[in-house]
Design a protein around this motif. Sequence first.
Motif, PDB file in Angstrom:
ATOM      1  N   VAL A 127      -7.671   1.082   6.000  1.00  0.00           N
ATOM      2  CA  VAL A 127      -7.188   2.384   5.549  1.00  0.00           C
ATOM      3  C   VAL A 127      -8.105   2.935   4.467  1.00  0.00           C
ATOM      4  O   VAL A 127      -8.489   4.118   4.487  1.00  0.00           O
ATOM      5  CB  VAL A 127      -5.731   2.272   5.044  1.00  0.00           C
ATOM      6  CG1 VAL A 127      -5.246   3.612   4.489  1.00  0.00           C
ATOM      7  CG2 VAL A 127      -4.811   1.815   6.173  1.00  0.00           C
ATOM      8  N   PHE A 128      -8.489   2.085   3.515  1.00  0.00           N
ATOM      9  CA  PHE A 128      -9.409   2.554   2.476  1.00  0.00           C
ATOM     10  C   PHE A 128     -10.771   2.899   3.063  1.00  0.00           C
ATOM     11  O   PHE A 128     -11.414   3.882   2.664  1.00  0.00           O
ATOM     12  CB  PHE A 128      -9.585   1.509   1.377  1.00  0.00           C
ATOM     13  CG  PHE A 128     -10.674   1.863   0.418  1.00  0.00           C
ATOM     14  CD1 PHE A 128     -10.521   2.928  -0.470  1.00  0.00           C
ATOM     15  CD2 PHE A 128     -11.894   1.178   0.436  1.00  0.00           C
ATOM     16  CE1 PHE A 128     -11.547   3.273  -1.341  1.00  0.00           C
ATOM     17  CE2 PHE A 128     -12.915   1.535  -0.436  1.00  0.00           C
ATOM     18  CZ  PHE A 128     -12.738   2.582  -1.317  1.00  0.00           C
TER      19      PHE A 128
ATOM     20  N   GLN B  49      -1.772   5.350   9.210  1.00  0.00           N
ATOM     21  CA  GLN B  49      -2.227   5.485   7.830  1.00  0.00           C
ATOM     22  C   GLN B  49      -3.717   5.830   7.764  1.00  0.00           C
ATOM     23  O   GLN B  49      -4.151   6.599   6.904  1.00  0.00           O
ATOM     24  CB  GLN B  49      -1.953   4.183   7.054  1.00  0.00           C
ATOM     25  CG  GLN B  49      -0.476   3.908   6.817  1.00  0.00           C
ATOM     26  CD  GLN B  49       0.176   5.013   6.003  1.00  0.00           C
ATOM     27  OE1 GLN B  49      -0.311   5.379   4.932  1.00  0.00           O
ATOM     28  NE2 GLN B  49       1.256   5.569   6.532  1.00  0.00           N
TER      29      GLN B  49
ATOM     30  N   SER C  18      -5.348   1.973  -4.704  1.00  0.00           N
ATOM     31  CA  SER C  18      -4.065   2.099  -4.008  1.00  0.00           C
ATOM     32  C   SER C  18      -4.130   1.711  -2.541  1.00  0.00           C
ATOM     33  O   SER C  18      -3.130   1.251  -1.970  1.00  0.00           O
ATOM     34  CB  SER C  18      -3.530   3.528  -4.144  1.00  0.00           C
ATOM     35  OG  SER C  18      -4.436   4.443  -3.538  1.00  0.00           O
ATOM     36  N   LEU C  19      -5.285   1.876  -1.883  1.00  0.00           N
ATOM     37  CA  LEU C  19      -5.388   1.628  -0.447  1.00  0.00           C
ATOM     38  C   LEU C  19      -5.998   0.277  -0.109  1.00  0.00           C
ATOM     39  O   LEU C  19      -5.968  -0.147   1.043  1.00  0.00           O
ATOM     40  CB  LEU C  19      -6.226   2.734   0.217  1.00  0.00           C
ATOM     41  CG  LEU C  19      -5.697   4.172   0.062  1.00  0.00           C
ATOM     42  CD1 LEU C  19      -6.637   5.151   0.746  1.00  0.00           C
ATOM     43  CD2 LEU C  19      -4.298   4.293   0.633  1.00  0.00           C
TER      44      LEU C  19
ATOM     45  N   ASN D  29      -4.926   9.251   5.961  1.00  0.00           N
ATOM     46  CA  ASN D  29      -5.853   9.165   4.834  1.00  0.00           C
ATOM     47  C   ASN D  29      -7.206   9.786   5.175  1.00  0.00           C
ATOM     48  O   ASN D  29      -7.900  10.279   4.280  1.00  0.00           O
ATOM     49  CB  ASN D  29      -6.008   7.715   4.394  1.00  0.00           C
ATOM     50  CG  ASN D  29      -4.864   7.249   3.513  1.00  0.00           C
ATOM     51  OD1 ASN D  29      -4.844   7.501   2.314  1.00  0.00           O
ATOM     52  ND2 ASN D  29      -3.865   6.605   4.119  1.00  0.00           N
TER      53      ASN D  29
ATOM     54  N   VAL E 243       1.908   5.116  -2.915  1.00  0.00           N
ATOM     55  CA  VAL E 243       1.728   6.535  -2.594  1.00  0.00           C
ATOM     56  C   VAL E 243       2.494   7.417  -3.567  1.00  0.00           C
ATOM     57  O   VAL E 243       1.996   8.440  -4.054  1.00  0.00           O
ATOM     58  CB  VAL E 243       2.160   6.820  -1.144  1.00  0.00           C
ATOM     59  CG1 VAL E 243       2.120   8.329  -0.856  1.00  0.00           C
ATOM     60  CG2 VAL E 243       1.258   6.067  -0.174  1.00  0.00           C
TER      61      VAL E 243
ATOM     62  N   SER F 189      -8.292   5.830  -4.986  1.00  0.00           N
ATOM     63  CA  SER F 189      -7.871   5.472  -3.629  1.00  0.00           C
ATOM     64  C   SER F 189      -8.176   4.020  -3.333  1.00  0.00           C
ATOM     65  O   SER F 189      -7.422   3.338  -2.623  1.00  0.00           O
ATOM     66  CB  SER F 189      -8.578   6.368  -2.607  1.00  0.00           C
ATOM     67  OG  SER F 189      -8.192   7.710  -2.789  1.00  0.00           O
TER      68      SER F 189
ATOM     69  N   GLN G 162       0.826  -1.226   0.000  1.00  0.00           N
ATOM     70  CA  GLN G 162       0.000   0.000   0.000  1.00  0.00           C
ATOM     71  C   GLN G 162       0.855   1.269   0.000  1.00  0.00           C
ATOM     72  O   GLN G 162       0.608   2.205  -0.776  1.00  0.00           O
ATOM     73  CB  GLN G 162      -0.919  -0.012   1.223  1.00  0.00           C
ATOM     74  CG  GLN G 162      -1.859   1.200   1.291  1.00  0.00           C
ATOM     75  CD  GLN G 162      -1.475   2.135   2.417  1.00  0.00           C
ATOM     76  OE1 GLN G 162      -1.331   1.719   3.561  1.00  0.00           O
ATOM     77  NE2 GLN G 162      -1.300   3.408   2.101  1.00  0.00           N
TER      78      GLN G 162
END
Length: 608
Positions: free
Chosen positions: A143-144, A92, A136-137, A96, A27, A133, A23
């Motif tokens: 985190v997402f 994180q 990527s997360l 985020n 970034v 997002s 993850q």
Amino acid sequence: MRLVNWRRWLADDRTLTEQLRLQLGHVGSSVVPTLLLAPLLLWTLVNARNAAWLTAWCAAIVLIKLFYAWDAERTLRIDLATAHPHRVVVRQMVLNAIDAVAWGALAWVTLDDSSVAGSILVVAVLAGVAGSSMASLAPVLPVFIAFALFEFAVVGTKLWLLGNPAYQALGIAGVLYIATLMGQARSSARAARAAIDLRFENLGLIEQLHASAAEAQAARLEAEQASLAKSRFLAAASHDLRQPIHAQGLFLEVLARTRLTTTQYDALANARATWQASAEMLDTLLDFSRIEAGVVEPRLQPFQLQPLLNKIENELAPQADAKGIVYRSIDTEVVVQSDPALVALVLRNLVSNAIRYTRRGGVLVACRRRGGQAVLEVWDTGIGIDPSQHQAVFREFHQLGNAERDRRKGLGLGLAIAQGLARTLQQELTLSSRPGRGSVFRLSLPVAPLGTLARRPAPTPVDAQGFDVRVLVIDDDESVRTGMQQLLTAWGCQCDVADSIEEALTLARIHVPGAVISDYRLRGQRTGAEAIAALRAECGEALPALLITGDTAPQRLREARATGVPLLHKPVLPAQLHHGLQCVLHRVELDSNFALLENLPRTTSASL
């Protein structure tokens, strides 16, 4: 949502560490798009009413993204496994969430006074940010979820407060959109976790494979060291035993030429029998060592099998008769292309083994022709061999039913020698057996083409009685020198003895020898080959010479063979020594494949 709830969604620390690496590695790829998108939105959406707030928003988005990228790079540089990955997840989630609130603030800054096109642009950008997002997360699902919930909460609140049914419907659609993204994120997180777990499993298998390979390598090296130590011990023990047994045989032969009483002759016969048994055991060790050393060279020629079968029967049938079992061989007219001496030794070992392990019934030797092969078969009605032992019986020193190591049952080398000789002949030796039903060993030999059997030349006649020659004996063992001197003198030779190369050269300058007999291993790491070379340089290259060795180490055997000088092995039967001396004096080739010559009796009482 409490920490204890979302922790249930996380893997173990090792897997979670790899999820964080995946993850955080994404970034950096989002920095450049953010640095381009934020100023573009500022340029597109700015007006007199929102200029200050939109500029502040743009600066905040850029700073947050730069800080986030720096923090991600810093986190990747540390050892995540020791940095408590769950704490990194919390950090994180916070970062985020702040990023999500910042992006959501775009709706608060622009939607109140933007055009329809501007509103569509803002909603599309925020939806796109949520979608990117997710990609990527998603490796770390909490985190997402933190990003998606905070972004939707900020944007959805603004859409609802605008009071416009269209915006409110858009907010409801946003709920469905976020729910869809979370479902996709969950699937992506599972896939990432499964891939990481699979990689760890593969790494574990590789580690196990490396560990197994290391253990196998260590076991192989240990086995090689043990085998080397065994070979060194056998070679050293064999050499040290051969010296006195060789001297004993010489003295027994000298003693046999004196006048003895009947009782003394009986005692001498018993001493000879004991010496013969010891010599045969050492010869067996020698045969095995020569095969290991690779110095056995087959001399292929066409020959009839029947004379060989007759010879083996004459030699070994008395042993079968003594045990009350039947020995029978079936006549054959087949002619094979092989080495008769090596085939004879294989057959002798197989038949001896069959007689040894047969208590009732008998032993049958036969030959069957199968196409271009003649298959020699040795049948017995002995104890049989369990299938689990079919490979083991061909290993050296392996014996069945001899836990007490009775020397009368041999050393357990017969089948190992037979198989080694079969490989030397490039032929196959096989075994079929059932416990309690007996065994059959089969050796395949190529059939010779028709018309290839030629009459063997008659051997060059040699004097079978005495010699009229001066012989120089070189040996660093005094008992051997004494025994050789007495025996050679009894044969009519003039004999000089020396214990070193220097002494031998001194004697040769006084009395030029007619032949040289030298031990291979001399004092001071010198060899008999060096001694013979020095004497030939002094007396002429035609000087007849014999080498005698008690070494059975493979390297020493190869060295001795490479000299080209005829080689005999201790303990040397007087008959063998007599025959060898005849051969070198009359320039007749001496068969050096084995210590035993094909037509030479295995007895010290041979006629000299």
